[in-house]
Scaffold this motif. Structure first.
Motif, PDB file in Angstrom:
ATOM      1  N   TRP A 144      95.347 -25.594  64.150  1.00  0.00           N
ATOM      2  CA  TRP A 144      96.716 -26.147  63.722  1.00  0.00           C
ATOM      3  C   TRP A 144      97.523 -25.937  64.626  1.00  0.00           C
ATOM      4  O   TRP A 144      98.014 -24.609  64.957  1.00  0.00           O
ATOM      5  CB  TRP A 144      96.982 -25.334  62.349  1.00  0.00           C
ATOM      6  CG  TRP A 144      97.998 -25.952  61.428  1.00  0.00           C
ATOM      7  CD1 TRP A 144      99.080 -26.797  62.174  1.00  0.00           C
ATOM      8  CD2 TRP A 144      98.308 -25.819  60.217  1.00  0.00           C
ATOM      9  NE1 TRP A 144      99.791 -27.413  61.140  1.00  0.00           N
ATOM     10  CE2 TRP A 144      99.306 -26.806  59.958  1.00  0.00           C
ATOM     11  CE3 TRP A 144      97.492 -25.116  59.043  1.00  0.00           C
ATOM     12  CZ2 TRP A 144      99.624 -26.619  58.542  1.00  0.00           C
ATOM     13  CZ3 TRP A 144      98.195 -25.119  57.975  1.00  0.00           C
ATOM     14  CH2 TRP A 144      99.260 -26.028  57.626  1.00  0.00           C
ATOM     15  N   LEU A 173     104.003 -22.397  47.692  1.00  0.00           N
ATOM     16  CA  LEU A 173     103.771 -21.806  46.274  1.00  0.00           C
ATOM     17  C   LEU A 173     105.144 -20.907  46.137  1.00  0.00           C
ATOM     18  O   LEU A 173     105.809 -20.278  46.800  1.00  0.00           O
ATOM     19  CB  LEU A 173     102.718 -20.786  46.383  1.00  0.00           C
ATOM     20  CG  LEU A 173     102.078 -20.174  45.359  1.00  0.00           C
ATOM     21  CD1 LEU A 173     101.762 -20.871  44.198  1.00  0.00           C
ATOM     22  CD2 LEU A 173     101.044 -18.907  45.639  1.00  0.00           C
ATOM     23  N   ALA A 191      90.287 -21.469  47.987  1.00  0.00           N
ATOM     24  CA  ALA A 191      90.435 -22.674  47.320  1.00  0.00           C
ATOM     25  C   ALA A 191      90.010 -23.898  48.172  1.00  0.00           C
ATOM     26  O   ALA A 191      89.335 -24.581  47.844  1.00  0.00           O
ATOM     27  CB  ALA A 191      91.876 -22.860  46.942  1.00  0.00           C
ATOM     28  N   GLY A 234      90.720 -20.862  52.946  1.00  0.00           N
ATOM     29  CA  GLY A 234      90.656 -19.434  52.035  1.00  0.00           C
ATOM     30  C   GLY A 234      89.723 -20.014  50.874  1.00  0.00           C
ATOM     31  O   GLY A 234      88.987 -20.969  51.007  1.00  0.00           O
ATOM     32  N   PRO A 249      99.929 -25.464  42.576  1.00  0.00           N
ATOM     33  CA  PRO A 249     100.366 -25.817  41.140  1.00  0.00           C
ATOM     34  C   PRO A 249     101.863 -25.592  40.573  1.00  0.00           C
ATOM     35  O   PRO A 249     102.574 -26.260  39.901  1.00  0.00           O
ATOM     36  CB  PRO A 249      99.673 -25.116  40.177  1.00  0.00           C
ATOM     37  CG  PRO A 249      99.161 -23.807  40.825  1.00  0.00           C
ATOM     38  CD  PRO A 249      99.239 -24.015  42.342  1.00  0.00           C
ATOM     39  N   ASN A 303      93.223 -25.108  60.149  1.00  0.00           N
ATOM     40  CA  ASN A 303      93.766 -23.665  59.636  1.00  0.00           C
ATOM     41  C   ASN A 303      94.556 -22.936  60.644  1.00  0.00           C
ATOM     42  O   ASN A 303      94.343 -23.316  61.872  1.00  0.00           O
ATOM     43  CB  ASN A 303      92.475 -23.047  59.393  1.00  0.00           C
ATOM     44  CG  ASN A 303      92.900 -21.848  58.189  1.00  0.00           C
ATOM     45  OD1 ASN A 303      93.614 -21.916  57.377  1.00  0.00           O
ATOM     46  ND2 ASN A 303      92.194 -20.580  58.456  1.00  0.00           N
ATOM     47  N   ARG A 304      94.996 -21.939  60.127  1.00  0.00           N
ATOM     48  CA  ARG A 304      96.062 -21.282  61.077  1.00  0.00           C
ATOM     49  C   ARG A 304      95.155 -20.143  62.019  1.00  0.00           C
ATOM     50  O   ARG A 304      95.279 -20.266  63.202  1.00  0.00           O
ATOM     51  CB  ARG A 304      96.848 -20.435  60.338  1.00  0.00           C
ATOM     52  CG  ARG A 304      98.018 -19.414  60.792  1.00  0.00           C
ATOM     53  CD  ARG A 304      98.920 -18.861  60.054  1.00  0.00           C
ATOM     54  NE  ARG A 304      98.170 -18.140  58.980  1.00  0.00           N
ATOM     55  CZ  ARG A 304      98.650 -17.350  57.995  1.00  0.00           C
ATOM     56  NH1 ARG A 304     100.166 -17.257  57.870  1.00  0.00           N
ATOM     57  NH2 ARG A 304      98.109 -16.737  57.098  1.00  0.00           N
ATOM     58  N   SER A 305      94.135 -19.497  61.194  1.00  0.00           N
ATOM     59  CA  SER A 305      93.281 -18.645  61.753  1.00  0.00           C
ATOM     60  C   SER A 305      92.062 -19.371  62.327  1.00  0.00           C
ATOM     61  O   SER A 305      91.343 -19.796  61.185  1.00  0.00           O
ATOM     62  CB  SER A 305      93.113 -17.164  61.146  1.00  0.00           C
ATOM     63  OG  SER A 305      92.648 -17.519  59.738  1.00  0.00           O
ATOM     64  N   ALA A 321      98.584 -21.654  50.958  1.00  0.00           N
ATOM     65  CA  ALA A 321      99.313 -20.962  50.282  1.00  0.00           C
ATOM     66  C   ALA A 321     100.791 -21.796  50.236  1.00  0.00           C
ATOM     67  O   ALA A 321     101.818 -21.250  49.671  1.00  0.00           O
ATOM     68  CB  ALA A 321      99.472 -19.510  50.105  1.00  0.00           C
ATOM     69  N   ALA A 336      97.253 -28.292  46.535  1.00  0.00           N
ATOM     70  CA  ALA A 336      96.660 -27.548  45.560  1.00  0.00           C
ATOM     71  C   ALA A 336      97.529 -26.590  44.837  1.00  0.00           C
ATOM     72  O   ALA A 336      97.161 -25.996  43.642  1.00  0.00           O
ATOM     73  CB  ALA A 336      95.342 -26.551  46.044  1.00  0.00           C
TER      74      ALA A 336
HETATM   75  P1  NDP Z   1      93.574 -17.285  50.136  1.00  0.00           P
HETATM   76  O1  NDP Z   1      94.333 -16.202  50.489  1.00  0.00           O
HETATM   77  O2  NDP Z   1      91.930 -17.273  50.118  1.00  0.00           O
HETATM   78  O3  NDP Z   1      93.782 -18.322  51.415  1.00  0.00           O
HETATM   79  C1  NDP Z   1      95.105 -18.887  51.726  1.00  0.00           C
HETATM   80  C2  NDP Z   1      94.951 -19.915  52.690  1.00  0.00           C
HETATM   81  O4  NDP Z   1      96.373 -20.201  53.116  1.00  0.00           O
HETATM   82  C3  NDP Z   1      94.422 -19.490  54.028  1.00  0.00           C
HETATM   83  O5  NDP Z   1      93.769 -20.695  54.702  1.00  0.00           O
HETATM   84  C4  NDP Z   1      95.644 -19.121  55.135  1.00  0.00           C
HETATM   85  O6  NDP Z   1      95.295 -19.011  56.379  1.00  0.00           O
HETATM   86  C5  NDP Z   1      96.674 -20.042  54.590  1.00  0.00           C
HETATM   87  N1  NDP Z   1      97.916 -19.647  54.690  1.00  0.00           N
HETATM   88  C6  NDP Z   1      98.713 -19.062  54.001  1.00  0.00           C
HETATM   89  N2  NDP Z   1     100.009 -18.752  54.544  1.00  0.00           N
HETATM   90  C7  NDP Z   1     100.072 -19.674  55.471  1.00  0.00           C
HETATM   91  C8  NDP Z   1     101.217 -20.006  56.322  1.00  0.00           C
HETATM   92  N3  NDP Z   1     102.463 -19.606  56.277  1.00  0.00           N
HETATM   93  N4  NDP Z   1     101.023 -20.959  57.284  1.00  0.00           N
HETATM   94  C9  NDP Z   1      99.507 -21.541  57.533  1.00  0.00           C
HETATM   95  N5  NDP Z   1      98.475 -21.288  56.682  1.00  0.00           N
HETATM   96  C10 NDP Z   1      98.797 -20.186  55.671  1.00  0.00           C
HETATM   97  O7  NDP Z   1      94.235 -18.072  49.005  1.00  0.00           O
HETATM   98  P2  NDP Z   1      93.528 -19.200  47.823  1.00  0.00           P
HETATM   99  O8  NDP Z   1      92.565 -20.170  48.901  1.00  0.00           O
HETATM  100  O9  NDP Z   1      92.770 -18.592  46.800  1.00  0.00           O
HETATM  101  O10 NDP Z   1      94.503 -20.009  47.380  1.00  0.00           O
HETATM  102  C11 NDP Z   1      95.351 -20.873  48.314  1.00  0.00           C
HETATM  103  C12 NDP Z   1      96.152 -21.745  47.427  1.00  0.00           C
HETATM  104  O11 NDP Z   1      95.533 -22.673  46.466  1.00  0.00           O
HETATM  105  C13 NDP Z   1      97.241 -20.589  46.493  1.00  0.00           C
HETATM  106  O12 NDP Z   1      98.493 -21.029  46.872  1.00  0.00           O
HETATM  107  C14 NDP Z   1      96.876 -21.021  45.232  1.00  0.00           C
HETATM  108  O13 NDP Z   1      98.076 -21.250  44.394  1.00  0.00           O
HETATM  109  C15 NDP Z   1      96.224 -22.455  45.180  1.00  0.00           C
HETATM  110  N6  NDP Z   1      95.123 -22.521  44.251  1.00  0.00           N
HETATM  111  C16 NDP Z   1      95.363 -23.619  43.521  1.00  0.00           C
HETATM  112  C17 NDP Z   1      94.562 -23.745  42.596  1.00  0.00           C
HETATM  113  C18 NDP Z   1      94.549 -25.025  41.252  1.00  0.00           C
HETATM  114  O14 NDP Z   1      93.826 -24.760  40.355  1.00  0.00           O
HETATM  115  N7  NDP Z   1      95.755 -25.583  41.553  1.00  0.00           N
HETATM  116  C19 NDP Z   1      93.180 -22.920  42.333  1.00  0.00           C
HETATM  117  C20 NDP Z   1      92.849 -21.807  43.405  1.00  0.00           C
HETATM  118  C21 NDP Z   1      94.020 -21.844  44.417  1.00  0.00           C
HETATM  119  P3  NDP Z   1      94.802 -18.231  57.242  1.00  0.00           P
HETATM  120  O15 NDP Z   1      93.242 -18.253  57.017  1.00  0.00           O
HETATM  121  O16 NDP Z   1      95.125 -18.345  58.548  1.00  0.00           O
HETATM  122  O17 NDP Z   1      95.341 -16.507  56.631  1.00  0.00           O
END
Ligand code: NDP
Length: 281
Positions: free
Chosen positions: A178, A199, A132, A130, A225, A152-154, A196, A223
């Protein structure tokens, strides 16, 4: 006396649970800056007006969070090189009358990672594809990582990220789908969760890994927090890995934004303490 403070802030929806305002204003206070950070809830259909309004009111810059990280680009005058590769913006800076889009998420992560290991030549296993994960992958590649395995899942999102790294950076990347009990290949120096999973409020969710393949000495970064001590961080610590929580990334991406706006290198300790306080950690 100066009763006119310089404005910065955040445009997002939802906005109420975003603690960034507390962390940034703590830094402004600590450094005696006459600056303010305003947390704004902005719906997608009002983003253009919000950006115009920020210009009209002389804002020095703003952060963009979900759902504006991609769509804000059409309202900007230019992009920093890494934001261009990532294709997403989380920080906008007013420079010589122009709105320039930056992405400090991956830079914040890399800065935190460099505190515990080198990146040059490393083989990385990155979970997630995603926003991040894209920022983290691009900045790791630009910082000299040798190879990134994107898990990745998808599949389409994961393949697209591996392709992005291969075509736009000097690193190589591959997509690995994955599957249950995913093993960490030998030779992997850095393992990162940028999904995510873990979280708040789903704090007990776990990555589907073969935990016996997490070797002592591997650097394991999350990632997430909130909470900072995820299942991944706790398990990796028990296995003798070097761990890095997501609070460092969050603090650093904010500190880098402050530097871009004000030129001041903000005190990360002050920001982390305030963040931990408001999140009740
Ligand atoms: P996105 O929605 O863009 O991406 C989410 C990602 O998590 C995708 O790869 C998704 O896979 C995967 N995912 C979600 N749920 C599952 C699950 N149950 N099993 C497997 N894979 C899963 O979100 P972001 O990339 O913006 O954020 C991701 C995380 O990073 C957030 O939780 C956020 O808190 C954290 N973050 C932290 C920051 C920091 O400063 N510490 C800054 C930005 C984000 P799929 O593609 O298959 O849906």
């Amino acid at each position: 006396m100066n009763f006119l403070h310089t404005l910065t802030g955040s445009f997002a929806q939802p906005a109420a649970e975003n603690p960034t305002v507390a962390m940034i204003e703590a830094a402004y206070r600590h450094h005696g800056l006459e600056w303010r950070y305003v947390n704004c809830e902005v719906a997608p259909e009002h983003l253009a007006a919000a950006v115009r309004g920020a210009r009209a009111m002389g804002w020095a810059g703003f952060n963009c969070s979900l759902p504006h990280k991609l769509t804000v680009i059409e309202h900007l005058d230019g992009l920093a090189p890494s934001a261009q590769i990532i294709g997403a913006v989380n920080t906008v800076v007013m420079r010589d009358g122009l709105w320039i889009g930056e992405n400090t998420d991956g830079q914040g992560f890399v800065e935190a990672l460099l505190g515990v290991c080198t990146i040059e030549g490393q083989r990385v296993m990155l979970f997630g594809a995603g926003g991040a994960a894209r920022a983290v992958a691009v900045e790791l590649a630009l910082a000299g990582a040798a190879h990134i395995t994107v898990v990745n899942r998808s599949r389409p999102r994961g393949q697209e990220l591996a392709e992005l790294v291969n075509t736009r950076t000097g690193a190589t990347a591959e997509y690995a789908h994955w599957h249950p009990a995913m093993p960490i290949p030998p030779g992997t120096g850095i393992v990162i969760n940028a999904t995510a999973i873990g979280l708040n409020p789903k704090v007990d969710d776990q990555l589907d890994l073969d935990w016996t393949t997490l070797r002592p000495g591997t650097v394991v970064a999350d990632a997430i927090p909130n909470p900072p001590r995820t299942h991944l961080i706790r398990t990796a610590e028990i296995q003798g890995c070097t761990v890095l929580d997501g609070l460092g990334m969050l603090v650093n991406q904010g500190a880098i934004a402050i530097r871009l706006w004000t030129g001041v290198d903000a005190d990360r300790g002050v920001m982390r303490l305030e963040l931990a306080r408001v999140l009740g950690l």
